[in-house]
Design an enzyme around this catalytic site. Sequence first.
Site, PDB file in Angstrom:
ATOM      1  N   HIS A 122       0.883  -1.223  -0.179  1.00  0.00           N
ATOM      2  CA  HIS A 122       0.144  -0.019   0.064  1.00  0.00           C
ATOM      3  C   HIS A 122       0.885   1.252  -0.245  1.00  0.00           C
ATOM      4  O   HIS A 122       2.049   1.460   0.408  1.00  0.00           O
ATOM      5  CB  HIS A 122      -0.931  -0.014   1.164  1.00  0.00           C
ATOM      6  CG  HIS A 122      -2.022   0.895   1.217  1.00  0.00           C
ATOM      7  ND1 HIS A 122      -1.666   2.319   1.610  1.00  0.00           N
ATOM      8  CD2 HIS A 122      -3.136   0.990   1.081  1.00  0.00           C
ATOM      9  CE1 HIS A 122      -3.092   3.103   1.818  1.00  0.00           C
ATOM     10  NE2 HIS A 122      -3.887   1.870   1.162  1.00  0.00           N
ATOM     11  N   ASP A 199       3.039  -4.150   8.680  1.00  0.00           N
ATOM     12  CA  ASP A 199       2.089  -3.011   8.507  1.00  0.00           C
ATOM     13  C   ASP A 199       0.760  -3.859   8.581  1.00  0.00           C
ATOM     14  O   ASP A 199       0.667  -5.080   7.801  1.00  0.00           O
ATOM     15  CB  ASP A 199       1.984  -2.372   6.943  1.00  0.00           C
ATOM     16  CG  ASP A 199       0.479  -1.794   6.762  1.00  0.00           C
ATOM     17  OD1 ASP A 199      -0.272  -1.796   7.553  1.00  0.00           O
ATOM     18  OD2 ASP A 199       0.564  -1.338   5.618  1.00  0.00           O
ATOM     19  N   GLN A 202      -4.285  -4.563   7.853  1.00  0.00           N
ATOM     20  CA  GLN A 202      -5.370  -5.783   7.329  1.00  0.00           C
ATOM     21  C   GLN A 202      -5.112  -6.900   8.049  1.00  0.00           C
ATOM     22  O   GLN A 202      -6.025  -8.072   7.787  1.00  0.00           O
ATOM     23  CB  GLN A 202      -5.010  -6.038   5.644  1.00  0.00           C
ATOM     24  CG  GLN A 202      -5.297  -4.742   4.875  1.00  0.00           C
ATOM     25  CD  GLN A 202      -6.739  -4.147   4.679  1.00  0.00           C
ATOM     26  OE1 GLN A 202      -7.705  -4.808   5.275  1.00  0.00           O
ATOM     27  NE2 GLN A 202      -6.782  -3.071   4.281  1.00  0.00           N
ATOM     28  N   LYS A 225     -10.297   0.294  11.110  1.00  0.00           N
ATOM     29  CA  LYS A 225     -10.516  -0.865  10.254  1.00  0.00           C
ATOM     30  C   LYS A 225     -11.023  -2.072  11.462  1.00  0.00           C
ATOM     31  O   LYS A 225     -11.000  -3.220  11.067  1.00  0.00           O
ATOM     32  CB  LYS A 225      -9.222  -1.292   9.449  1.00  0.00           C
ATOM     33  CG  LYS A 225      -8.890  -0.516   8.363  1.00  0.00           C
ATOM     34  CD  LYS A 225      -7.809  -1.022   7.516  1.00  0.00           C
ATOM     35  CE  LYS A 225      -7.243   0.197   6.731  1.00  0.00           C
ATOM     36  NZ  LYS A 225      -8.143   0.661   5.541  1.00  0.00           N
ATOM     37  N   CYS A 363      -4.718   1.752  -3.779  1.00  0.00           N
ATOM     38  CA  CYS A 363      -3.277   2.443  -3.326  1.00  0.00           C
ATOM     39  C   CYS A 363      -2.234   1.600  -3.474  1.00  0.00           C
ATOM     40  O   CYS A 363      -1.266   1.801  -2.735  1.00  0.00           O
ATOM     41  CB  CYS A 363      -3.557   2.937  -1.739  1.00  0.00           C
ATOM     42  SG  CYS A 363      -4.728   4.146  -1.445  1.00  0.00           S
TER      43      CYS A 363
END
Lengths: 409, 142
Positions: A122, A199, A202, A225, A363
């Site tokens: 991303h 990261d 998600q 999220k 993205c």
Amino acid sequence: MYDIKKIREQFPMLNGKKMQGHPLVYLDNASTTFKPQCVIDATVKYYSEETANHHRGDYDLLYNMDQKVQKARQTVAHFVNSDAKEVVFTSGDTMSLNLIALSYGFQFLKKGDEIILSENEHASDLLPWYEVSHLTGAVIKFIPLDEEGRLTVDNLKKIISNKTKVISVAHVSNVLGNVVDIKAFAKVAHENGAILVVDGAQSVPHMKIDFKDADIDFLTFSGHKMCGPTGIGCLIGKYELLEKMWPYFVGGGMNVSFNKDIEMVPYEPPMRFEAGTQNIAGILGLKAAIEFIESIGVENIHVHDRELCEYALSKLEKCDDVIIYNKNAKNGIITFNKKGVFAQDEATLLNSKGIAIRSGQHCAKILNDFLGIPATCRMSTYLYTTKEDIDAFVDAVINGGDILDAYFN
Amino acid sequence: MLTLTNDMMRSIIMDHYSNPMNKHQPTSDKFEQIHMHSDNCIDDLNIFLLIENGIVTDACFDGVACTISTASTDIMCDLLKGKKIDEAKNIIKQYDNMIHEQPFDEEVLDEAIVFINTSKQAARIRCATIGWNAADAILKGK
């Protein structure tokens, strides 16, 4: 598992909300998620009953709020199995990654050092490192993806070298939903003298993550999220690394002292990275969101996502007109196109039926070169997604007509 | 003024999307060019206008674009060709009014009337106007 009907009753956005005259089917959870009443209440309560600053103060209201913020830090730490002093509150995943790039990358990397990223990433995990590269002369290398777009330990080993100082990857790709073996990546990183940044935007909302056991160096994620408010997220960092990092984002609430000789002594982590008044309502909302997720069990959410994806795939695969780009990921994200249909057009058609999905490059603009297409559609589930949502989605994709129905019906 | 049924409007859009006659590189280096990309779609277009003696003598475009942006830009190119700069500006103004549900002059819009329903899919307004905004920017420089 859990009673999904009872869960959905707690979400105002899921109780009668319509889009284009149809009951809302929300399948853009990789983008952001809905909030249960307990999260909304926690933020509203701050503004209506508990408003005070945190940090240092001499009256009860403020002291109590400071205690609550520290408790929220402990809640986050327990959720990802870190120490509370390793939890830095940020505005979200993007700020967390920028903070690492600035306070670790800019400070410790030099010309000729290597940063390893992936084509999956991303923008939020690529562009901060691009800046580090521009500022320091460090070189960026990309881990080649395997034929299914996955990041493998073998391919990492092929490009890592003794010049590699940082590896930064998404735990779960926001486009293809593939999961990286972060524990194995951390081991390879450390064997080569590098650190691993994960990261978790998600992954943290969808699966159990053990920061200590995985032995990763940094973990980042966003509250919104995972049923939490927008504008709040976390950076989890190994304490010995946070201690070495200079805060470049400075102001009140992060320093011990400063003087006219242009000197400043920062607090110890995590406070040194939290200049100014924090998003207190967001912190309290994030705490409520984590408690909500823990009451369901994040492992159960993972199973729920998988089951829904397998169910959707079993139906979509029967349709020759649907191209699936991540058949084997089964991780709450299905990335697809309808043959001969521009991705945005498909998303507009689904909008006209009350179904929210995302189309575009998500993205992750480099990944589209790998896939060889300008754009994809992405549907993504979460803990409140039902089989009926999937049925409506599949029916619209397979039998939904074309974009101009959205214009003329 | 065109009187069109929904089916006719659909087929006009699909025809300009499937077979955009104006989607090609400019035929000379005298064309003025603007690059546009959309922040909510992945439309990525170059618009080319050839302006000679105060008249738009040719118009074309290329790039990556969805149904709505491709068809609307292709129709726009047809409409602008042969128009004086002020006439071209007025066509764009009337189109913009239509898209945003303001009073507009149907007479000058011809086939572009097929985008009258765009406001029903508000997320696509940007697609329906991206080529037009580019042409407007070129013309305003005149």
